[in-house]
Write an enzyme that holds these catalytic residues in place. Structure first.
Site, PDB file in Angstrom:
ATOM      1  N   GLU A   1       0.831  -1.221   0.000  1.00 54.06           N
ATOM      2  CA  GLU A   1       0.000   0.000   0.000  1.00 54.06           C
ATOM      3  C   GLU A   1       0.858   1.262   0.000  1.00 54.06           C
ATOM      4  OE1 GLU A   1      -3.063  -0.053  -0.601  1.00 54.06           O
ATOM      5  OE2 GLU A   1      -3.761  -2.051  -0.015  1.00 54.06           O
TER       6      GLU A   1
ATOM      7  N   ASP B   1      -4.534  -9.302  -8.736  1.00 54.54           N
ATOM      8  CA  ASP B   1      -4.787  -8.308  -9.789  1.00 54.54           C
ATOM      9  C   ASP B   1      -3.558  -7.586 -10.330  1.00 54.54           C
ATOM     10  OD1 ASP B   1      -4.669  -7.142  -7.270  1.00 54.54           O
ATOM     11  OD2 ASP B   1      -6.618  -6.160  -7.362  1.00 54.54           O
TER      12      ASP B   1
ATOM     13  N   GLU C   1     -19.226  -5.108  -3.876  1.00 52.26           N
ATOM     14  CA  GLU C   1     -17.840  -5.572  -3.795  1.00 52.26           C
ATOM     15  C   GLU C   1     -17.680  -6.940  -4.466  1.00 52.26           C
ATOM     16  OE1 GLU C   1     -15.273  -3.949  -2.969  1.00 52.26           O
ATOM     17  OE2 GLU C   1     -13.740  -5.261  -2.133  1.00 52.26           O
TER      18      GLU C   1
ATOM     19  N   GLU D   1     -12.029   1.117 -10.166  1.00 51.23           N
ATOM     20  CA  GLU D   1     -11.634   0.261 -11.299  1.00 51.23           C
ATOM     21  C   GLU D   1     -12.567   0.363 -12.498  1.00 51.23           C
ATOM     22  OE1 GLU D   1     -11.396  -0.530  -8.125  1.00 51.23           O
ATOM     23  OE2 GLU D   1      -9.298  -1.179  -7.856  1.00 51.23           O
TER      24      GLU D   1
HETATM   25  C1  DMJ Z   1      -6.227   0.792  -5.023  1.00 53.27           C
HETATM   26  O1  DMJ Z   1      -5.424   0.967  -3.918  1.00 53.27           O
HETATM   27  C2  DMJ Z   1      -5.444   0.202  -6.167  1.00 53.27           C
HETATM   28  O2  DMJ Z   1      -6.152   0.369  -7.359  1.00 53.27           O
HETATM   29  C3  DMJ Z   1      -5.140  -1.265  -5.963  1.00 53.27           C
HETATM   30  O3  DMJ Z   1      -4.487  -1.829  -7.088  1.00 53.27           O
HETATM   31  C4  DMJ Z   1      -6.403  -2.027  -5.707  1.00 53.27           C
HETATM   32  N1  DMJ Z   1      -7.296  -1.407  -4.772  1.00 53.27           N
HETATM   33  C5  DMJ Z   1      -7.440  -0.008  -4.639  1.00 53.27           C
HETATM   34  C6  DMJ Z   1      -8.685   0.569  -5.261  1.00 53.27           C
HETATM   35  O4  DMJ Z   1      -9.785  -0.229  -5.261  1.00 53.27           O
END
Ligand code: DMJ
Length: 457
Positions: free
Chosen positions: A114, A240, A337, A356
């Protein structure tokens, strides 16, 4: 991969995206201005009630810090959006505050993933836009402090690292958290020091070595032993950005190993995870060794995948998957979600102000010029206003069916959600797609030039 395939890949990408473009989307200054006003609505309250803290809780109007001492997360994450929106006074005030008050010399264990995607990525992109050396100095200080996270027997990073002592915690992690090459590689490019690139590339390579005979990855891996702990293969949560970053690192740095990983991965993903059912094209979850289905769940996080498919040149799958995503959004006028996609049953009803689906809408708009995508953007805009807006900011929903708000507003709302919504309507040259790749937190990073290639090869 055969040399001919790689040569073709680099000849097409990133130019692939431009070659597909039929017409340029028409800018919509009025909508762009309305999104800017959304940003200011939330930003002004962050400033009033939580300035200098990681986040603002939008209902109680209390500040929230992830680890005790603040890392100024919303300021860093939101900075390049303000620069793109030409909110100069706000951006300059933020840079001054970071310069005066942000210190990464803190005795706290932070989540390596993060902090890398939000803070390292945010500082690097803001530096590239402004050329303000203070931002690069902060980025390098942070990068040095995060580097010990990779000191495991396999070279894959521990989940947590102490920013002052370099001690680590959390041997079990996931593929997404192992993939940090765009940020660390950019730090190498900007400082001339290969250590960051080499370390981050080794981590991705080590994970890749552990793929199954089907070329699939699991969901949880132990960085001490290198063994899979969870065999679930998915393009969604936890995996992802590993896939996203093989493609993006290949485009950012011309890295042929990353290109080969992407090519092999996407073939396996389309062979084993793609699931065409009556409700549309989706991507499910399977066992990495057998390819047997584990679940048919898909959610708001997975909606990044059309954007990646656009970048890879697969417009057909990108459009079909995005149609499914829009269906997910319109079920309740805000996406949940998680969904059991064959019968569109909600299994996790929260909405975390995620970006997204808007990100993919922007990529598709850019690639096709089809006004349909700006119309979809209008739906997202209206629904955010109707259900998430509070008197002071925007709030997540604990349940998209009842539209119950909850007291959270993550920094990615500033970094991504509103940035991609704005870019959907802004003049197309606001971001130069020939020279830019967004990191997974929406921070635009510059593609390495030929003259810089010696840093990474
Ligand atoms: C963000 O911190 C980034 O896009 C990450 O790759 C996935 N989750 C969150 C947003 O949903």
């Amino acid at each position: 991969m055969k040399a001919i395939h790689l040569a073709l890949f680099f000849a097409l990408a990133p130019a692939a995206l431009h070659a597909q473009t039929t017409t340029t989307p028409t800018p919509d200054p009025a909508m762009a201005e309305q999104v800017k006003q959304q940003y200011l609505h939330a930003w002004n309250s962050y400033k009033q009630y939580a300035w200098g803290h990681d986040e603002l809780n939008p209902l109680s109007l209390k500040p929230h810090d992830w680890y005790g001492p603040s890392l100024h997360m919303t300021e860093i994450d939101g900075l390049d959006t303000m620069l793109l929106m030409n909110l100069q006074p706000q951006a300059q005030e933020t840079i001054a505050d970071l310069d005066q008050h942000l210190s990464f010399d803190q005795d706290i264990y932070v989540k390596n993933f993060e902090i890398t995607i939000r803070c390292l990525g945010g500082l690097l992109s803001a530096y590239e836009i402004t050329g303000d050396k203070k931002l690069l100095d902060l980025a390098e200080d942070l990068g040095k402090r995060l580097l010990p996270a990779f000191h495991s027997p396999t070279g894959m990073p521990y989940e947590f690292v102490n920013l002052r002592t370099g001690q680590t915690r959390g041997a079990e992690t996931n593929p997404a958290e192992v993939a940090l090459l765009p940020e660390f590689g950019t730090l190498s490019r900007l400082t001339g020091k290969p250590i960051y690139y080499d370390t981050a590339k080794r981590a991705m390579t080590e994970l890749w070595k552990r793929r199954s005979s089907l070329d699939l990855l699991g969901s949880t891996v132990n960085v001490d032993t290198g063994k899979w702990v969870d065999p679930t293969s998915t393009v969604g949560s936890g995996t992802d950005s590993f896939y996203e970053y093989t493609l993006k690192a290949s485009l950012l740095f011309g890295d042929k190993d990353m290109a080969a990983m992407w090519q092999t991965s996407i073939a396996a993903i389309n062979a084993h995870l793609a699931d065409d059912v009556r409700s549309g094209l989706w991507y499910g979850e399977v066992d990495l060794n057998t390819g047997k289905p584990i679940s048919r769940l898909y959610g708001s996080l997975d909606a990044y995948f059309p954007a990646v498919l656009v970048l890879a040149g697969d417009l057909d799958r990108a459009q079909r998957l995005h149609r499914s995503d829009f269906q997910m959004w319109t079920l309740f006028g805000i996406e949940p979600e998680l969904l059991h996609y064959p019968d569109l049953k909600v299994t996790d009803a929260a909405y975390h102000l995620r970006p997204e689906i808007i990100e993919s809408t922007y990529y598709l708009s850019h690639a096709t010029g089809d006004p349909l995508y700006q119309q979809m953007g209008r739906t997202f805009f209206d629904n955010l206003e109707k259900w998430c807006r509070t008197p002071a900011a925007y709030a997540e929903l604990s349940d998209v069916r009842s539209k119950t708000q909850r007291d959270d507003m993550e920094s990615f709302f500033f970094a991504e959600t509103l940035k991609y919504l704005y870019l959907l309507y802004a003049p197309p040259n606001t971001v130069d797609w020939h020279t830019t790749i967004f990191n997974t937190e929406g921070h635009p990073l510059k593609i390495m030039t030929d003259a810089e290639q010696h840093i990474t090869h």
